[in-house]
Design an enzyme around this catalytic site. Structure first.
Site, PDB file in Angstrom:
ATOM      1  N   LEU A 260     -59.414  47.460  42.217  1.00 43.64           N
ATOM      2  CA  LEU A 260     -58.492  46.420  42.663  1.00 43.64           C
ATOM      3  C   LEU A 260     -58.087  46.622  44.120  1.00 43.64           C
ATOM      4  CD1 LEU A 260     -56.102  46.285  39.576  1.00 43.64           C
ATOM      5  CD2 LEU A 260     -57.957  44.688  40.125  1.00 43.64           C
TER       6      LEU A 260
ATOM      7  N   SER B  34     -61.144  59.867  33.085  1.00 40.99           N
ATOM      8  CA  SER B  34     -61.516  59.077  34.266  1.00 40.99           C
ATOM      9  C   SER B  34     -62.674  59.736  34.999  1.00 40.99           C
ATOM     10  CB  SER B  34     -60.311  58.933  35.202  1.00 40.99           C
ATOM     11  OG  SER B  34     -59.257  58.233  34.565  1.00 40.99           O
TER      12      SER B  34
ATOM     13  N   CYS C 239     -66.253  33.551  29.951  1.00 40.55           N
ATOM     14  CA  CYS C 239     -65.543  33.982  31.158  1.00 40.55           C
ATOM     15  C   CYS C 239     -64.029  33.920  30.988  1.00 40.55           C
ATOM     16  CB  CYS C 239     -65.981  33.125  32.336  1.00 40.55           C
ATOM     17  SG  CYS C 239     -65.148  33.503  33.884  1.00 40.55           S
TER      18      CYS C 239
ATOM     19  N   CYS D  50     -66.728  24.167  32.894  1.00 37.84           N
ATOM     20  CA  CYS D  50     -67.746  25.206  33.105  1.00 37.84           C
ATOM     21  C   CYS D  50     -68.419  25.555  31.779  1.00 37.84           C
ATOM     22  CB  CYS D  50     -67.126  26.449  33.724  1.00 37.84           C
ATOM     23  SG  CYS D  50     -68.325  27.776  34.005  1.00 37.84           S
TER      24      CYS D  50
ATOM     25  N   TYR E 110     -58.568  54.870  45.804  1.00 35.36           N
ATOM     26  CA  TYR E 110     -58.320  53.502  45.362  1.00 35.36           C
ATOM     27  C   TYR E 110     -57.162  53.377  44.374  1.00 35.36           C
ATOM     28  CZ  TYR E 110     -61.271  55.407  41.624  1.00 35.36           C
ATOM     29  OH  TYR E 110     -61.808  56.203  40.646  1.00 35.36           O
ATOM     30  N   CYS E 111     -56.339  54.396  44.217  1.00 35.82           N
ATOM     31  CA  CYS E 111     -55.327  54.408  43.156  1.00 35.82           C
ATOM     32  C   CYS E 111     -54.474  53.136  43.161  1.00 35.82           C
ATOM     33  CB  CYS E 111     -54.421  55.623  43.293  1.00 35.82           C
ATOM     34  SG  CYS E 111     -53.148  55.696  42.012  1.00 35.82           S
TER      35      CYS E 111
ATOM     36  N   CYS F 252     -62.612  25.455  36.146  1.00 35.64           N
ATOM     37  CA  CYS F 252     -63.040  26.138  34.918  1.00 35.64           C
ATOM     38  C   CYS F 252     -63.186  25.187  33.732  1.00 35.64           C
ATOM     39  CB  CYS F 252     -62.051  27.232  34.549  1.00 35.64           C
ATOM     40  SG  CYS F 252     -61.891  28.543  35.784  1.00 35.64           S
TER      41      CYS F 252
ATOM     42  N   CYS G 142     -46.680  44.777  32.262  1.00 37.49           N
ATOM     43  CA  CYS G 142     -48.074  45.113  32.542  1.00 37.49           C
ATOM     44  C   CYS G 142     -48.140  46.280  33.507  1.00 37.49           C
ATOM     45  CB  CYS G 142     -48.803  43.902  33.136  1.00 37.49           C
ATOM     46  SG  CYS G 142     -50.494  44.233  33.698  1.00 37.49           S
ATOM     47  N   ASP G 143     -49.134  47.132  33.317  1.00 34.90           N
ATOM     48  CA  ASP G 143     -49.345  48.292  34.173  1.00 34.90           C
ATOM     49  C   ASP G 143     -49.553  47.893  35.635  1.00 34.90           C
ATOM     50  OD1 ASP G 143     -49.751  50.972  34.757  1.00 34.90           O
ATOM     51  OD2 ASP G 143     -51.875  50.921  34.273  1.00 34.90           O
TER      52      ASP G 143
END
Length: 365
Positions: A195, A123, A325, A319, A21-22, A316, A275-276
């Site tokens: 993801l 991990s 959330c 909500c 899943y990397c 949202c 962002c990563d």
């Protein structure tokens, strides 16, 4: 100046595991050049010097990730620490972290981490079966190698926590996995949803359905809350942050406040990203070897990335769980899956437990 957070990829996307899943393999394959050479000392020094100058005495954290960051070799980190000590003329408090699969961890690495106050993220997705997607080059489960790395880190007094990727398969074993981590003496745990690759459509046991995710949360949160009540607190990062939000504070985890935090990722060639999850050509901010940190931090691409993350779906606004959330948290997780119903079910079922934490606050005020 607020604290500055920088992720460093000294080995780019290079890795000695073949996890099914990397996410970073997928990210790298979505740019013109997927893999760069190992980071040079000159590039690392440019990053250190320019980021510390930009921070101007504010705290700076450097988190090494990959791929597998230990593939850069231990001398890379010895040089990084030496250059950091020499170049920190503004006396910024500096925090060093590394996220590793543990395959190369030995006594030398562990002692180095302990001596230099690294916080190591290890991990591990759970027990042997839950870890089945984390395979080596020969297709073997890396489970026992990771446990060995944990033993070595403990022996040498190196601080570490555990990061577990939540798959559709492991989400059905939530209570079992939590109890396994407990039995191993792991006190700091982070669960992150697996993801989907960019553009992926279809089903796989790698990816949770909303129902599977809500079942995981409602199975594990009561165990977490019960341990807290009984004085044997185990940190589960996502739960810790929801409790902070419930008590009126801010989350420390990126995305959980409802928008992306300002942070930076430095690829091994010096390319900078916001962002990563978005180290792609579209989100390239510039190169640290060529630009001042100010030019990277305040460029239009960086501003648009952070500002755009605060956009919230219309559903949202009214909500009752928006306080917790925050429109589904991380931008990339929202792109990967719609967990709205999962969060609603979880918050509804666990509301009494959140009210317990609220009562704790009231009893201390």
């Amino acid at each position: 100046m607020p604290p500055l957070s920088i992720m460093v990829k000294p080995a780019s996307a290079l890795c000695n595991l073949r996890c099914e899943y990397c996410f970073y393999k997928d990210v790298a394959q979505n740019r013109e050049q997927s893999q760069y050479a190992l980071m040079t000392r000159e590039t690392a020094a440019a990053l250190i010097k320019k980021s510390l100058s930009f921070a101007d005495g504010a705290p700076v954290s450097f988190t090494f990730q990959g791929g597998e960051p230990t593939l850069a070799g231990i001398d890379y980190y010895r040089n990084f620490v030496a250059d950091l000590n020499e170049l920190n003329t503004h006396n910024s408090p500096v925090f060093l972290n590394i996220q590793t699969n543990g395959m190369l961890i030995n006594a030398e690495w562990a002692q180095f981490f302990a001596n230099n106050n690294f916080l190591t993220g290890l991990s591990l997705d759970g027990d042997f079966e839950a870890n089945k997607f984390r395979k080596d080059e020969k297709g073997r489960n890396s489970f026992y190698r990771i446990l060995k790395a944990a033993e070595i880190l403990k022996k040498h007094g190196a601080q570490f926590n555990v990061l577990a990727v939540l798959t559709g398969y492991s989400s059905r074993k939530g209570a079992e996995i939590y109890k396994f981590f407990k039995s191993e003496g792991f006190k700091n745990i982070q669960f992150i949803p697996c993801l989907k690759p960019f553009g992926f459509e279809g089903d796989s046991e790698l990816f949770m359905t909303p129902s599977e995710y809500s079942d995981f949360l409602t199975d594990v949160f009561p165990l977490y809350a019960d341990d807290y009540k009984k004085g044997r607190y185990i940190s589960v990062r996502q739960f810790d942050n929801w409790v902070r939000l419930w008590l009126g504070g801010a989350a420390e985890q990126c995305g959980m406040n409802g928008f992306c935090s300002r942070q930076f990722v430095c690829e091994s060639n010096g390319n900078m990203y916001p962002c990563d999850f978005y180290c792609t050509d579209e989100y390239l901010l510039g190169n640290i070897n060529e630009l001042a940190f100010e030019d990277i931090a305040f460029c239009d691409t960086a501003k648009k990335f952070v500002n755009g993350s605060a956009e919230m779906p219309d559903r949202c606004a009214d909500c009752e769980y928006l306080k917790l959330c925050r429109a589904g948290g991380c931008k990339r997780t929202r792109q990967s899956a719609d967990y709205c119903e999962a969060y609603k079910k979880f918050f509804k079922e666990c509301l009494p437990l959140f009210e317990y934490f609220d009562n704790l606050k009231n009893s201390k005020s």
